[in-house]
Design an enzyme around this catalytic site. Structure first.
Site, PDB file in Angstrom:
ATOM      1  N   LYS A   1       0.822  -1.216   0.000  1.00 30.55           N
ATOM      2  CA  LYS A   1       0.000   0.000   0.000  1.00 30.55           C
ATOM      3  C   LYS A   1       0.856   1.266   0.000  1.00 30.55           C
ATOM      4  CE  LYS A   1      -1.045   0.387   4.984  1.00 30.55           C
ATOM      5  NZ  LYS A   1      -2.158   0.472   5.949  1.00 30.55           N
ATOM      6  N   ASP A   2       2.184   1.117   0.201  1.00 28.22           N
ATOM      7  CA  ASP A   2       3.103   2.252   0.113  1.00 28.22           C
ATOM      8  C   ASP A   2       3.679   2.434  -1.282  1.00 28.22           C
ATOM      9  OD1 ASP A   2       2.816   2.803   2.814  1.00 28.22           O
ATOM     10  OD2 ASP A   2       4.576   1.634   3.405  1.00 28.22           O
TER      11      ASP A   2
ATOM     12  N   ARG B   1       0.936  10.138  13.066  1.00 26.34           N
ATOM     13  CA  ARG B   1       1.919   9.290  12.411  1.00 26.34           C
ATOM     14  C   ARG B   1       2.910   8.714  13.411  1.00 26.34           C
ATOM     15  NH1 ARG B   1       4.886  12.148   7.900  1.00 26.34           N
ATOM     16  NH2 ARG B   1       5.651  10.015   7.580  1.00 26.34           N
TER      17      ARG B   1
ATOM     18  N   LEU C   1      -6.467   9.387   5.380  1.00 27.87           N
ATOM     19  CA  LEU C   1      -7.697  10.035   4.926  1.00 27.87           C
ATOM     20  C   LEU C   1      -8.781   9.011   4.624  1.00 27.87           C
ATOM     21  CD1 LEU C   1      -6.453  12.892   2.568  1.00 27.87           C
ATOM     22  CD2 LEU C   1      -7.354  13.081   4.893  1.00 27.87           C
ATOM     23  N   ARG C   2      -8.380   7.831   4.175  1.00 27.36           N
ATOM     24  CA  ARG C   2      -9.353   6.750   3.921  1.00 27.36           C
ATOM     25  C   ARG C   2     -10.103   6.402   5.199  1.00 27.36           C
ATOM     26  NH1 ARG C   2      -9.240   1.473   5.316  1.00 27.36           N
ATOM     27  NH2 ARG C   2      -7.115   1.714   6.058  1.00 27.36           N
ATOM     28  N   ARG C   3      -9.376   6.229   6.284  1.00 29.47           N
ATOM     29  CA  ARG C   3     -10.022   5.898   7.559  1.00 29.47           C
ATOM     30  C   ARG C   3     -10.834   7.078   8.062  1.00 29.47           C
ATOM     31  NH1 ARG C   3      -4.525   3.242   9.183  1.00 29.47           N
ATOM     32  NH2 ARG C   3      -4.905   1.033   8.738  1.00 29.47           N
TER      33      ARG C   3
ATOM     34  N   CYS D   1      -2.328  10.613  -1.844  1.00 27.42           N
ATOM     35  CA  CYS D   1      -2.629  10.657  -0.416  1.00 27.42           C
ATOM     36  C   CYS D   1      -3.609  11.773  -0.068  1.00 27.42           C
ATOM     37  CB  CYS D   1      -1.334  10.837   0.375  1.00 27.42           C
ATOM     38  SG  CYS D   1      -0.256   9.392   0.353  1.00 27.42           S
TER      39      CYS D   1
ATOM     40  N   ARG E   1       2.358   5.139  18.181  1.00 23.94           N
ATOM     41  CA  ARG E   1       0.931   5.477  18.200  1.00 23.94           C
ATOM     42  C   ARG E   1       0.247   4.921  19.453  1.00 23.94           C
ATOM     43  NH1 ARG E   1      -0.887   4.689  11.841  1.00 23.94           N
ATOM     44  NH2 ARG E   1       1.229   4.786  11.046  1.00 23.94           N
TER      45      ARG E   1
END
Length: 399
Positions: free
Chosen positions: A173-174, A240, A220-222, A333, A246
């Site tokens: 996904k990166d 981040r 942003l998706r979440r 992104c 986190r």
């Protein structure tokens, strides 16, 4: 900045399996916060029940004289001050690494190579090279403001092209939808669980969070899907850092909850921290979430042969479908995009996708079903992208 490590006899994450060097003193080990074999997590405050696991790995302090057969490149770096002052130590806690998850994925690749090719089990045959990427260096700004996804792969791609490494291990996904010239990505390891995990100290689920609760996420998706379903919640953006960082912020009360990829928690053996798992219906995953990709130079026939033995074809096909969708959208992104392709009980491909406004007020979804075959799945991804582009209209992806 690179760190080359011999990986012949490394302990598993989360423990030490051989005696400490005579250079170690008990007080120093305690001061640096290591978790020894058979030990437990440090005591947490009463309100904190998140166990911030300190996965560990061995670093040889002797110069490796044998030429490695395979040099695996991955992202991350040791904390400079730590390495400068304690370079004699055999062991490092991954709290001193920018991306322990990336290292775990490199180890997974190494283990699979050894299992498929016994000659690689010899001491020094595989070397892991840790490369600090721009995305790991700059944590104070959102990814979109400093260049997007390629920030986690650029330096590793350069090392590959310069023949400083032989293969590059990436979280898929990166990886941008384009690859640098003279490189290919012929291998995907079998995909892990694609779902997102909800982690909270006070509530069992997102639905149980009181209005006004703050959820930390840099995605942003979440954020968009969260606010679409729970508009009374707030989101702390640019949340981040590595998983341990986190969770530390969560324990300190910076946020009331966070969302993390379940695949990463599994690879770090940290699923004890999961409060609940979000269904695909509640949170559609990122394109290629849970998948590891391995790249090499396009003219390196030896590495291509090695990687062919590791490739999981079902995963490769599903990722190809999702990335075709992302490429059609020219996703970045700055745009919330999600997509997931999988095989159903009849053997067909089911592809679900969505785009959204960052504030979650507008979510557009689509669905495709067809043969689980490369050309058909690429077509499904492209077709879904074309549909959502048309429905979104001008300006939607430039918000």
């Amino acid at each position: 900045m690179e760190i080359a490590m011999s990986t012949g006899n490394l302990p598993p994450f989360g423990s030490f399996t051989r005696p400490l060097s005579s250079n170690f003193s008990g007080s120093l080990v305690q001061a640096l916060g290591f978790v020894l074999a058979g030990g437990k997590c440090p005591a947490l405050t009463p309100r904190s029940r998140i166990c911030i696991t300190k996965a560990s790995f061995a670093v040889e302090d002797k110069v490796e004289t044998k030429t490695a057969l395979i040099r695996i490149g991955t992202r991350g770096s040791c904390n400079d001050t730590f390495r400068n002052h304690f370079s004699f130590l055999h062991f490092l806690s991954v709290d001193y690494l920018d991306s322990p998850l990336a290292l775990a994925q490199a180890y997974e690749t190494r283990d699979k190579l050894i299992k498929s090719h016994p000659e690689l089990a010899e001491e020094g045959a595989i070397q892991i090279v840790i490369i600090k990427t721009t995305g790991d260096k700059i944590l104070s700004q959102p990814l979109a403001d400093i260049g997007g996804k390629g920030l986690f792969t650029k330096e590793i791609d350069e090392a590959l092209l310069n023949s400083d490494i032989d293969i590059a291990v990436h979280s898929m996904k990166d990886v941008p939808t384009y690859l640098p010239d003279k490189t290919i990505l012929p291998c995907n390891l079998q995909r892990e669980d694609v779902r997102d995990a909800f982690i909270c100290l006070t509530a069992a689920s997102l639905a149980d969070l009181p209005a006004g609760s703050v959820v930390g996420t840099a995605s942003l998706r979440r954020k968009s899907q969260l606010l679409n379903r729970y508009p009374s919640l707030k989101v702390l953006e640019n949340f981040r850092g590595n998983v341990q960082t986190r969770l530390k912020k969560l324990n300190e009360g910076v946020v009331q909850a966070t969302l993390l990829a379940l695949a990463g928690l599994k690879r770090l053996n940290m699923t004890e921290n999961v409060t609940s798992v979000l269904s695909i219906d509640d949170m559609l995953p990122a394109v290629a979430q849970g998948a590891i990709g391995i790249a090499c130079r396009s003219d390196d026939l030896k590495m291509i042969k090695y990687l062919a033995s590791l490739n999981h074809e079902d995963t490769r096909l599903s990722i190809s479908c999702e990335r075709a969708f992302l490429e059609k959208l020219e996703g970045s992104c700055r745009t919330p995009i999600a997509g997931y392709a999988c095989r159903d009980e009849d053997g067909n491909c089911i592809f679900r996708a969505l785009v959204a406004s960052p504030d979650g007020t507008r979510v557009l979804e689509t669905f495709r079903k067809g043969p689980y075959a490369f050309e058909d799945m690429i077509k499904m991804g492209v077709d879904a992208g074309e549909e959502l582009l048309s429905r979104a209209g001008p300006g939607f992806f430039n918000q």
